[in-house]
Design an enzyme around this catalytic site. Sequence first.
Site, PDB file in Angstrom:
ATOM      1  NE  ARG A   4      -2.291   0.695   3.654  1.00 58.68           N
ATOM      2  CZ  ARG A   4      -2.955   0.428   4.764  1.00 58.68           C
ATOM      3  NH1 ARG A   4      -4.274   0.335   4.719  1.00 58.68           N
ATOM      4  NH2 ARG A   4      -2.335   0.211   5.902  1.00 58.68           N
TER       5      ARG A   4
ATOM      6  N   GLY B 194      -4.110 -22.951   1.757  1.00 55.99           N
ATOM      7  CA  GLY B 194      -2.884 -22.301   2.200  1.00 55.99           C
ATOM      8  C   GLY B 194      -2.657 -22.355   3.696  1.00 55.99           C
TER       9      GLY B 194
ATOM     10  NE  ARG C  69      -9.506 -14.095   3.193  1.00 57.81           N
ATOM     11  CZ  ARG C  69      -8.514 -14.706   3.823  1.00 57.81           C
ATOM     12  NH1 ARG C  69      -7.553 -15.298   3.112  1.00 57.81           N
ATOM     13  NH2 ARG C  69      -8.465 -14.748   5.135  1.00 57.81           N
TER      14      ARG C  69
ATOM     15  CG  HIS D 119      -9.215 -20.769   1.354  1.00 63.57           C
ATOM     16  ND1 HIS D 119     -10.128 -19.751   1.454  1.00 63.57           N
ATOM     17  CD2 HIS D 119      -8.117 -20.342   2.041  1.00 63.57           C
ATOM     18  CE1 HIS D 119      -9.623 -18.756   2.179  1.00 63.57           C
ATOM     19  NE2 HIS D 119      -8.401 -19.106   2.546  1.00 63.57           N
TER      20      HIS D 119
END
Length: 320
Positions: free
Chosen positions: A173, A281, A232, A279
């Site tokens: 970010r 991980g 996600r 999913h």
Amino acid sequence: MTADVWLPLPPETIEGLPEGLDYLFWNGGEDGRQEFPGDPADCVFYAVPYMQPAALVVRPFPRMRSVRVVQTLSAGTDAVESGVRDLPPGVLLCNARGVHEASTAELALTLILASLRGVPDFVRDQDRGQWRGGFHPALADKNVLIVGYGSIGAAVEDRLAPFEVARVARVARSGRTTARGPVRPDADLPSLLPDADVVVLCTPLTADTRGLVDAGFLARMKTGALLVNVARGPVVDTEALLSELESGRLTAALDVTDPEPLPADHPLWHAPGVLISPHAGGPTSAFAPRAKRLLTRQLHRFVNREPLDNVILTTGRTGA
């Protein structure tokens, strides 16, 4: 009133929990209908059930009038954020930084290597008793772009180090400097995408990252590049990705999808050049010991009135 702590792991399996609290086990049950282990109004520390639907884990929020800490056991907090407004002010929301880095980074490398080297085709050929050779790309000499350079992104780079990649670019970010090199701000993504052979998504799901990987993002990726998503599902625009996969211009390895679970008739299952894992991980043998250490450490800090780790937000403050 008692000072209850709700734990999604049986308390007797967690060594070193501090005294003076009442520990109750609640993980929602296999069908999501398990009764609450006590009065939610007595809960002061709520460790959220892991890998359960958002609607389930936020169900007790409106009745949790004494809660001071909500601790997720996932790297992201998106599953509980829909219910944050139902909590009293001053509640600390904490994530599970330190729990999932090793297993998620392992899977990211697995997906990269399996996709590049054609492992899914090898498995299909083995099922058919068919021996087929051929040329496949290697990870060596590739340019890798990590989008979302938090603790998981850094763990992915740690595991890339032995593979002789040409270059790793890092995006977060906000820009900063690390021991491994500069982290570029999100604004630099358009200029970095055309050089990346492998793009690894590790970013949390936020309002800013939802749909980040849209048609424009994908169009900037070089032809033949691999997109890896261990973040996600909604970070990626599924329809835009399907278009690129069906054209054969890009390939993808996805541990998360949108929607999730992926319906059996969804076209993403059969799109060319895609490898999908369910999913996987986080839920590995590495999870329980790290989750237990985190819970024990956080609860000792809570009892001793010390600052907690991994605080994402405090309810009642601007933006919470």
